[in-house]
Design a protein around this motif. Sequence first.
Motif, short mmCIF file in Angstrom:
data_model
loop_
_atom_site.label_atom_id
_atom_site.label_comp_id
_atom_site.label_asym_id
_atom_site.label_seq_id
_atom_site.Cartn_x
_atom_site.Cartn_y
_atom_site.Cartn_z
N GLY A 72 0.76 -1.25 0.00
CA GLY A 72 0.00 0.00 0.00
C GLY A 72 0.78 1.28 0.00
N TYR A 73 2.12 1.24 0.12
CA TYR A 73 2.93 2.46 0.06
C TYR A 73 3.29 2.75 -1.39
N GLU A 74 2.87 3.91 -1.89
CA GLU A 74 3.22 4.29 -3.25
C GLU A 74 4.72 4.56 -3.35
N TYR A 75 5.28 4.37 -4.55
CA TYR A 75 6.68 4.72 -4.77
C TYR A 75 6.84 6.24 -4.67
N CYS A 76 7.98 6.67 -4.16
CA CYS A 76 8.27 8.11 -4.09
C CYS A 76 8.50 8.64 -5.51
N PRO A 77 7.77 9.66 -5.96
CA PRO A 77 7.94 10.19 -7.31
C PRO A 77 9.35 10.70 -7.57
N ALA A 78 10.02 11.19 -6.52
CA ALA A 78 11.38 11.72 -6.65
C ALA A 78 12.44 10.64 -6.41
N GLU A 79 12.00 9.39 -6.23
CA GLU A 79 12.88 8.24 -6.00
C GLU A 79 13.77 8.42 -4.79
N MET A 80 13.26 9.06 -3.75
CA MET A 80 14.00 9.16 -2.49
C MET A 80 13.74 7.90 -1.69
N MET A 81 14.30 6.80 -2.20
CA MET A 81 14.11 5.47 -1.61
C MET A 81 15.43 4.73 -1.61
N ALA A 82 15.53 3.77 -0.71
CA ALA A 82 16.79 3.01 -0.58
C ALA A 82 17.11 2.22 -1.83
N SER A 83 16.14 1.96 -2.69
CA SER A 83 16.40 1.25 -3.95
C SER A 83 17.17 2.11 -4.94
N ASN A 84 17.20 3.42 -4.70
CA ASN A 84 18.00 4.35 -5.49
C ASN A 84 19.42 4.34 -4.92
N PRO A 85 20.45 4.06 -5.72
CA PRO A 85 21.83 4.00 -5.20
C PRO A 85 22.25 5.26 -4.44
N GLU A 86 21.61 6.41 -4.76
CA GLU A 86 21.95 7.66 -4.06
C GLU A 86 21.45 7.66 -2.62
N TRP A 87 20.54 6.74 -2.29
CA TRP A 87 19.97 6.69 -0.94
C TRP A 87 20.29 5.36 -0.26
N CYS A 88 21.28 4.68 -0.79
CA CYS A 88 21.76 3.42 -0.20
C CYS A 88 23.28 3.53 -0.12
N LEU A 89 23.81 3.99 1.02
CA LEU A 89 25.22 4.34 1.15
C LEU A 89 25.83 3.76 2.42
N SER A 90 27.14 3.70 2.43
CA SER A 90 27.85 3.30 3.65
C SER A 90 27.79 4.44 4.66
N LEU A 91 28.16 4.15 5.90
CA LEU A 91 28.14 5.18 6.94
C LEU A 91 29.03 6.36 6.55
N THR A 92 30.26 6.07 6.07
CA THR A 92 31.16 7.16 5.68
C THR A 92 30.58 7.96 4.53
N GLU A 93 29.96 7.28 3.56
CA GLU A 93 29.36 7.99 2.42
C GLU A 93 28.21 8.89 2.89
N TRP A 94 27.41 8.42 3.84
CA TRP A 94 26.33 9.25 4.36
C TRP A 94 26.88 10.44 5.13
N LYS A 95 27.97 10.23 5.86
CA LYS A 95 28.58 11.36 6.57
C LYS A 95 29.07 12.41 5.58
N GLU A 96 29.69 11.94 4.51
CA GLU A 96 30.18 12.88 3.49
C GLU A 96 29.03 13.58 2.79
N ARG A 97 27.97 12.83 2.51
CA ARG A 97 26.81 13.40 1.82
C ARG A 97 26.14 14.48 2.68
N THR A 98 25.88 14.16 3.94
CA THR A 98 25.22 15.14 4.81
C THR A 98 26.11 16.33 5.10
#
Length: 640
Positions: free
Chosen positions: A420-446
């Motif tokens: 029942g959860y629709e897909y995010c139109p902007a693809e802000m989901m973990a299935s998008n490689p940009e939202w599936c990162l290692s801890l260090t990558e997330w630290k760098e991104r933020t």
Amino acid sequence: MKNTISFRVADFIKNYPPFNEIKLKDLEELSQEIKIIYKVRDAVIFDEDEKAHEYFYMVHKGAVALSRNADNEIVDLCDEGDIFGLRPLMANEDYKIGAKAYEESILYAIPISNFKVFTKSREGVSNFLMESFASNTRNPYSVGRKGKLFQESPEISVTPPTNDLLDLQSVNYSKKLVSCAPDATIKAVATNMTKKKVGAMLVLKDKLPSGIITDKDLRNKIATGKFPITARAKDIMSSPVITYPTKMTLAQAQMAMMKSGISHLCLTQDGTPNTEAIGIISKHDIMLELGNNPAVLMKAINRARKLKKIKRIRHSIMSLLKGYLAQNIPLTLISKIITELNDACIKRVINISLNKIDSTPPVKFAWLALGSQGRSEQLLHTDQDNALIFEDVPEDELGNTKKYFIELSKRVTKGLHEIGYEYCPAEMMASNPEWCLSLTEWKERTQHWITNPGKDEVLLSSIFFDYNHTYGNQDLVQQLTAHILSTTQKYPIFFVHLASGALQNPSPSGFFRSFLVEEDGAHKDFFDLKRRALMPLVEGARVLVLSNQVKSINNTAERFEKLAEIEPNNQELFLACSYATKALLKFRTKQGLLHNDSGRFISLDTLSKEEKIKLKRTFKTIKELQELLKIRFKVANLVG
């Protein structure tokens, strides 16, 4: 010919107390004596200790601030339909507080001499005026009225969800009573029960419950030949009737049936057989309600092996939500329960997805819920926003590790879509490689978002920074949180940009605080409750808690309550923001359930005058919050 202006005045005031207690004909006569006054912002209407006027006042458009003392401390704000300046009417004294236009306003000045006759002839009018004069407040967020907006009850603290919630959950009961007289024949009773498809017939004498006949009575007393079909209802009915009040919880109903060994309960006005019957509850009703009990639903989620089962359970969760809203259970509790159940659904989908992959996760990971789900504010079925963090690995293992978690995330997001959860139109989901990162990558991104706060970076951080740990390793999440708080403190300019972004939402009201609606697009002429009312509160709370180094509190209302503790000088405003958030979220949820949508876009034509007024009262709080953000973060000085 009618005076057009006075007729319009009467047409307006008739909708508000105490004028709704007066006949329209009398109102039209009174309205001919009412003066219409225009006041610019900050214009004085009367000062403290000023000699009493010959009028009291009603706000037609705009708002009026009531203040006390030399410091001009605002003690109340009067909105459209509110009356003020009652002292000369009630006490024949000089004014004890001052009044001035909080914004550009139109007022009705009602002559006291013409109005006094109604205070003597109409009890409802005099009672309202006495209560208003005594309470000395109309602010729905004042200490004495906390939690009353949209009938929000005082909040209670409880840990969700356990079997104890049976004590909160009211049972639905049939209000369409099927009844008969004591002298009715059993044949007539059985025929009527068959026709109405009910398992019990209430026997009434002088409209009071005298006895009850159930399917069991027909089997044991008629089918066995003990009584003939020509017998009377009074001959086989069970008497006296066991009665209870209508406000009965599921647990109480269960205990009552177990205690008396019965399958039906009669509900009366005061809970005794001496008042009129209101409804009836059966064991079948109890069983249906048990299916929508959070503890039972939680067990069903944890036992589910297929996504179709979870999807069905989510429908039951929506039924539970509707029931809680109908019972006016506090929104804080509702949000916690629904969030716990939604989180359990997500965890179950992740477990099912993991079981479908041949190998186990190569390293520790954590699943994050973002946005409204991360804030525990996603009560309706909306789209999914999520992310995944996995433990750092050597560079040569990063590719394969990321490949595994992207594959897992695709399975999870697909599973969430199926329940029942629709897909995010902007693809802000973990299935998008940009939202599936290692801890260090997330630290760098933020860190990039914080140190380079452009428009896109502020938008991304505003979505991501409301994350909440849903599944997996908690330590990874805590490390990321510590990094974000540390980085924001080193780059305070980020707060300025974040505050600026929070102020970009369109205003909820325009000239004379009329609702501002969408001017074009698919939702033309609709009011955007999310962007114009909820988001200014959500985004304001976010920047304030980040700047105060508050962690582990994601819910907007709870953030404001924590801010009220941290900043006692702004306590009243922050508590008002908390209650406004809950009121708006509750209102949006009800609208969404009513219209089977997200509840975001509201057709103003469908709202009552009372609902519009209550919505507008939240706009005052939004405006005050935005003023605080402008001053604190010096947003006006931001260039570019």
